[in-house]
Scaffold this motif. Structure first.
Motif, PDB file in Angstrom:
ATOM      1  N   MET A   1       0.846  -1.195   0.000  1.00 35.93           N
ATOM      2  CA  MET A   1       0.000   0.000   0.000  1.00 35.93           C
ATOM      3  C   MET A   1       0.880   1.243   0.000  1.00 35.93           C
ATOM      4  O   MET A   1       1.890   1.303   0.699  1.00 35.93           O
ATOM      5  N   ARG A   2       0.497   2.208  -0.779  1.00 38.32           N
ATOM      6  CA  ARG A   2       1.250   3.460  -0.818  1.00 38.32           C
ATOM      7  C   ARG A   2       0.984   4.311   0.426  1.00 38.32           C
ATOM      8  O   ARG A   2      -0.093   4.261   0.998  1.00 38.32           O
ATOM      9  N   ALA A   3       1.976   5.075   0.804  1.00 37.02           N
ATOM     10  CA  ALA A   3       1.822   5.949   1.966  1.00 37.02           C
ATOM     11  C   ALA A   3       0.789   7.037   1.676  1.00 37.02           C
ATOM     12  O   ALA A   3       0.635   7.485   0.539  1.00 37.02           O
ATOM     13  N   PHE A   4       0.067   7.445   2.724  1.00 32.35           N
ATOM     14  CA  PHE A   4      -0.897   8.529   2.593  1.00 32.35           C
ATOM     15  C   PHE A   4      -0.970   9.277   3.915  1.00 32.35           C
ATOM     16  O   PHE A   4      -0.577   8.755   4.966  1.00 32.35           O
ATOM     17  N   THR A   5      -1.460  10.498   3.871  1.00 36.68           N
ATOM     18  CA  THR A   5      -1.693  11.278   5.083  1.00 36.68           C
ATOM     19  C   THR A   5      -3.163  11.195   5.455  1.00 36.68           C
ATOM     20  O   THR A   5      -4.000  10.762   4.654  1.00 36.68           O
ATOM     21  N   TYR A   6      -3.481  11.633   6.665  1.00 32.84           N
ATOM     22  CA  TYR A   6      -4.825  11.413   7.224  1.00 32.84           C
ATOM     23  C   TYR A   6      -5.208  12.579   8.125  1.00 32.84           C
ATOM     24  O   TYR A   6      -4.366  13.130   8.832  1.00 32.84           O
ATOM     25  N   GLU A   7      -6.486  12.953   8.078  1.00 35.04           N
ATOM     26  CA  GLU A   7      -7.001  13.937   9.023  1.00 35.04           C
ATOM     27  C   GLU A   7      -8.465  13.654   9.314  1.00 35.04           C
ATOM     28  O   GLU A   7      -9.164  13.005   8.532  1.00 35.04           O
ATOM     29  N   ARG A   8      -8.932  14.147  10.470  1.00 33.48           N
ATOM     30  CA  ARG A   8     -10.341  14.041  10.830  1.00 33.48           C
ATOM     31  C   ARG A   8     -10.989  15.401  10.639  1.00 33.48           C
ATOM     32  O   ARG A   8     -10.543  16.399  11.222  1.00 33.48           O
ATOM     33  N   ALA A   9     -12.033  15.435   9.852  1.00 28.21           N
ATOM     34  CA  ALA A   9     -12.751  16.692   9.635  1.00 28.21           C
ATOM     35  C   ALA A   9     -13.734  16.928  10.778  1.00 28.21           C
ATOM     36  O   ALA A   9     -14.275  15.989  11.366  1.00 28.21           O
ATOM     37  N   LYS A  10     -13.990  18.212  11.063  1.00 30.52           N
ATOM     38  CA  LYS A  10     -14.893  18.570  12.141  1.00 30.52           C
ATOM     39  C   LYS A  10     -16.271  18.999  11.653  1.00 30.52           C
ATOM     40  O   LYS A  10     -17.248  18.928  12.392  1.00 30.52           O
ATOM     41  N   THR A  11     -16.349  19.478  10.402  1.00 31.24           N
ATOM     42  CA  THR A  11     -17.622  19.897   9.827  1.00 31.24           C
ATOM     43  C   THR A  11     -17.680  19.425   8.379  1.00 31.24           C
ATOM     44  O   THR A  11     -16.630  19.174   7.755  1.00 31.24           O
ATOM     45  N   PRO A  12     -18.884  19.311   7.792  1.00 34.06           N
ATOM     46  CA  PRO A  12     -18.971  18.915   6.386  1.00 34.06           C
ATOM     47  C   PRO A  12     -18.218  19.852   5.451  1.00 34.06           C
ATOM     48  O   PRO A  12     -17.523  19.401   4.536  1.00 34.06           O
ATOM     49  N   THR A  13     -18.338  21.170   5.653  1.00 34.15           N
ATOM     50  CA  THR A  13     -17.642  22.099   4.762  1.00 34.15           C
ATOM     51  C   THR A  13     -16.128  21.976   4.916  1.00 34.15           C
ATOM     52  O   THR A  13     -15.389  22.085   3.942  1.00 34.15           O
ATOM     53  N   GLU A  14     -15.667  21.736   6.129  1.00 33.94           N
ATOM     54  CA  GLU A  14     -14.232  21.531   6.343  1.00 33.94           C
ATOM     55  C   GLU A  14     -13.764  20.273   5.622  1.00 33.94           C
ATOM     56  O   GLU A  14     -12.672  20.256   5.035  1.00 33.94           O
ATOM     57  N   ALA A  15     -14.572  19.235   5.657  1.00 35.45           N
ATOM     58  CA  ALA A  15     -14.204  17.990   4.981  1.00 35.45           C
ATOM     59  C   ALA A  15     -14.085  18.192   3.474  1.00 35.45           C
ATOM     60  O   ALA A  15     -13.113  17.749   2.845  1.00 35.45           O
ATOM     61  N   VAL A  16     -15.085  18.850   2.890  1.00 33.98           N
ATOM     62  CA  VAL A  16     -15.064  19.073   1.444  1.00 33.98           C
ATOM     63  C   VAL A  16     -13.893  19.971   1.059  1.00 33.98           C
ATOM     64  O   VAL A  16     -13.201  19.734   0.056  1.00 33.98           O
ATOM     65  N   ALA A  17     -13.653  21.002   1.851  1.00 36.06           N
ATOM     66  CA  ALA A  17     -12.543  21.910   1.562  1.00 36.06           C
ATOM     67  C   ALA A  17     -11.206  21.184   1.626  1.00 36.06           C
ATOM     68  O   ALA A  17     -10.302  21.432   0.813  1.00 36.06           O
ATOM     69  N   ALA A  18     -11.062  20.250   2.575  1.00 36.54           N
ATOM     70  CA  ALA A  18      -9.806  19.508   2.713  1.00 36.54           C
ATOM     71  C   ALA A  18      -9.560  18.620   1.494  1.00 36.54           C
ATOM     72  O   ALA A  18      -8.429  18.523   1.002  1.00 36.54           O
ATOM     73  N   VAL A  19     -10.607  17.975   0.999  1.00 36.54           N
ATOM     74  CA  VAL A  19     -10.445  17.130  -0.197  1.00 36.54           C
ATOM     75  C   VAL A  19     -10.182  17.995  -1.424  1.00 36.54           C
ATOM     76  O   VAL A  19      -9.337  17.678  -2.269  1.00 36.54           O
ATOM     77  N   ALA A  20     -10.883  19.118  -1.516  1.00 32.78           N
ATOM     78  CA  ALA A  20     -10.705  20.000  -2.666  1.00 32.78           C
ATOM     79  C   ALA A  20      -9.300  20.597  -2.714  1.00 32.78           C
ATOM     80  O   ALA A  20      -8.759  20.852  -3.798  1.00 32.78           O
ATOM     81  N   ALA A  21      -8.689  20.783  -1.550  1.00 33.38           N
ATOM     82  CA  ALA A  21      -7.380  21.434  -1.482  1.00 33.38           C
ATOM     83  C   ALA A  21      -6.224  20.490  -1.813  1.00 33.38           C
ATOM     84  O   ALA A  21      -5.097  20.954  -2.034  1.00 33.38           O
ATOM     85  N   THR A  22      -6.491  19.194  -1.849  1.00 33.01           N
ATOM     86  CA  THR A  22      -5.419  18.216  -2.052  1.00 33.01           C
ATOM     87  C   THR A  22      -5.765  17.300  -3.217  1.00 33.01           C
ATOM     88  O   THR A  22      -6.576  16.377  -3.063  1.00 33.01           O
ATOM     89  N   PRO A  23      -5.201  17.512  -4.383  1.00 37.37           N
ATOM     90  CA  PRO A  23      -5.447  16.595  -5.503  1.00 37.37           C
ATOM     91  C   PRO A  23      -5.103  15.157  -5.105  1.00 37.37           C
ATOM     92  O   PRO A  23      -4.052  14.902  -4.515  1.00 37.37           O
ATOM     93  N   GLY A  24      -6.029  14.249  -5.398  1.00 40.86           N
ATOM     94  CA  GLY A  24      -5.813  12.857  -5.032  1.00 40.86           C
ATOM     95  C   GLY A  24      -6.307  12.484  -3.659  1.00 40.86           C
ATOM     96  O   GLY A  24      -6.105  11.358  -3.199  1.00 40.86           O
TER      97      GLY A  24
END
Length: 312
Positions: free
Chosen positions: A1-24
């Motif tokens: 498995m390839r290495a990846f980073t991880y975070e826990r989102a606190k709100t739906p908008t924060e979650a979407v923004a985090a995915v949008a900010a990081t390609p892949g």
């Protein structure tokens, strides 16, 4: 498995923004499909955003008399909900026909909708697959296609959508609520949520790149007899060769959606209310079976008849 980073989102908008900010980047909730794909090298997200603590795990009545099902409601909890069992029996039955008890305990409402095909060539990274590697070709066309699509297929893909739940939601005319990185929401009818393969089979839904599912909304109950019949090659923990979600009123199929036939839940409204002997012909108009899966045409006719028999 390839290495990846991880975070826990606190709100739906924060979650979407985090995915949008990081390609892949990818969302992760139950992980029942994504983690398998990561282990096989089919998915290789560079960043995972955990959305399990966003509070999207409730089932609430709507002002219109329906139900709002949070994106993170587990399949087991949804199938066991008294309101779902009483008013949306086809959904409860479809959920219980899917996966195993252990997987249903983890799998979420949104994840169920977004799960990816189980086409054997999609899972075999040594073989060409336009869903996995756009433009590489489709090994299933001319290959083993026993359990693949006969409706809505293209020269680029003949995969099927694996969800049981989505078939029931299509029969119920559910809608999908999504949120963008800016916090705006929109509603997508379940009929428009999944896409047919066309020339872009890697694009499986009409979600925008910066959107996340927050809920599925069921309309007011329609009554009738709710039937879900799944034909598969073993009694449990198997994907459908064919499935039928049917709501019968006054002896006729008032709602009818099928799984195992296409890249999305298959519903042809013109067939609903038609004479039983002609219903399957309307549904199967334009079918493009292979030699391996032509049996699905007769299987569709027999299963629809069996569902009408169950209802009576």
């Amino acid at each position: 498995m390839r290495a990846f980073t991880y975070e826990r989102a606190k709100t739906p908008t924060e979650a979407v923004a985090a995915v949008a900010a990081t390609p892949g980047a990818k969302f992760i909730a139950g992980g029942t499909n994504l983690l398998d794909l990561m282990k096989l090298g089919i998915e290789a997200p560079v960043h995972l955003v955990d959305i399990n603590r966003l509070g999207l795990d409730t089932i609430e009545p709507t002002d219109e008399g329906g139900l709002r099902i949070g994106a993170l409601v587990r399949n087991t909890d949804l199938a066991a909900d008294t309101r779902v069992r009483r008013d949306y029996g086809v959904l409860a039955r479809a959920l219980l026909a899917g996966a195993s008890g252990q997987l249903r305990n983890k799998a979420t409402t949104a994840g169920n909708l977004l799960q990816r095909t189980r086409c054997p060539y999609f899972y075999n990274t040594d073989m060409p697959c336009n869903k996995r590697a756009p433009g590489s070709g489709c090994a299933a066309i001319g290959g083993m296609s026993h359990n693949l699509a006969v409706m809505g297929v293209s020269d680029a893909c003949i995969a099927t959508h694996p969800s049981d739940m989505a078939v029931a939601l299509r029969a119920l005319d559910a809608v999908v609520e999504v949120i963008s990185a800016k916090g705006s929401t929109r509603i997508i009818p379940i009929a428009d949520f999944h896409r047919l393969p066309g020339d872009t089979p890697h694009l499986e839904t009409n979600l925008a790149a910066e959107e996340m599912v927050t809920a599925v909304i069921l309309p007011k109950p329609v009554g009738g007899a709710h039937i879900y019949r799944k034909v598969r090659e073993r009694a449990s923990y198997a994907f459908a060769n064919l499935s039928v979600a049917m709501i019968v009123k006054d002896g006729q199929a008032a709602r009818l959606a099928l799984g195992g036939l296409a890249h999305k839940p298959w519903r042809v409204e013109a067939a609903e209310g038609a004479p039983a002997e002609g219903m399957a012909d309307i549904i199967l108009a334009g079918a493009r079976p292979t030699a391996d899966n032509a049996y699905k045409l007769d299987l569709t006719r027999r299963t629809i008849a069996a569902c009408l028999g169950d209802a009576s």
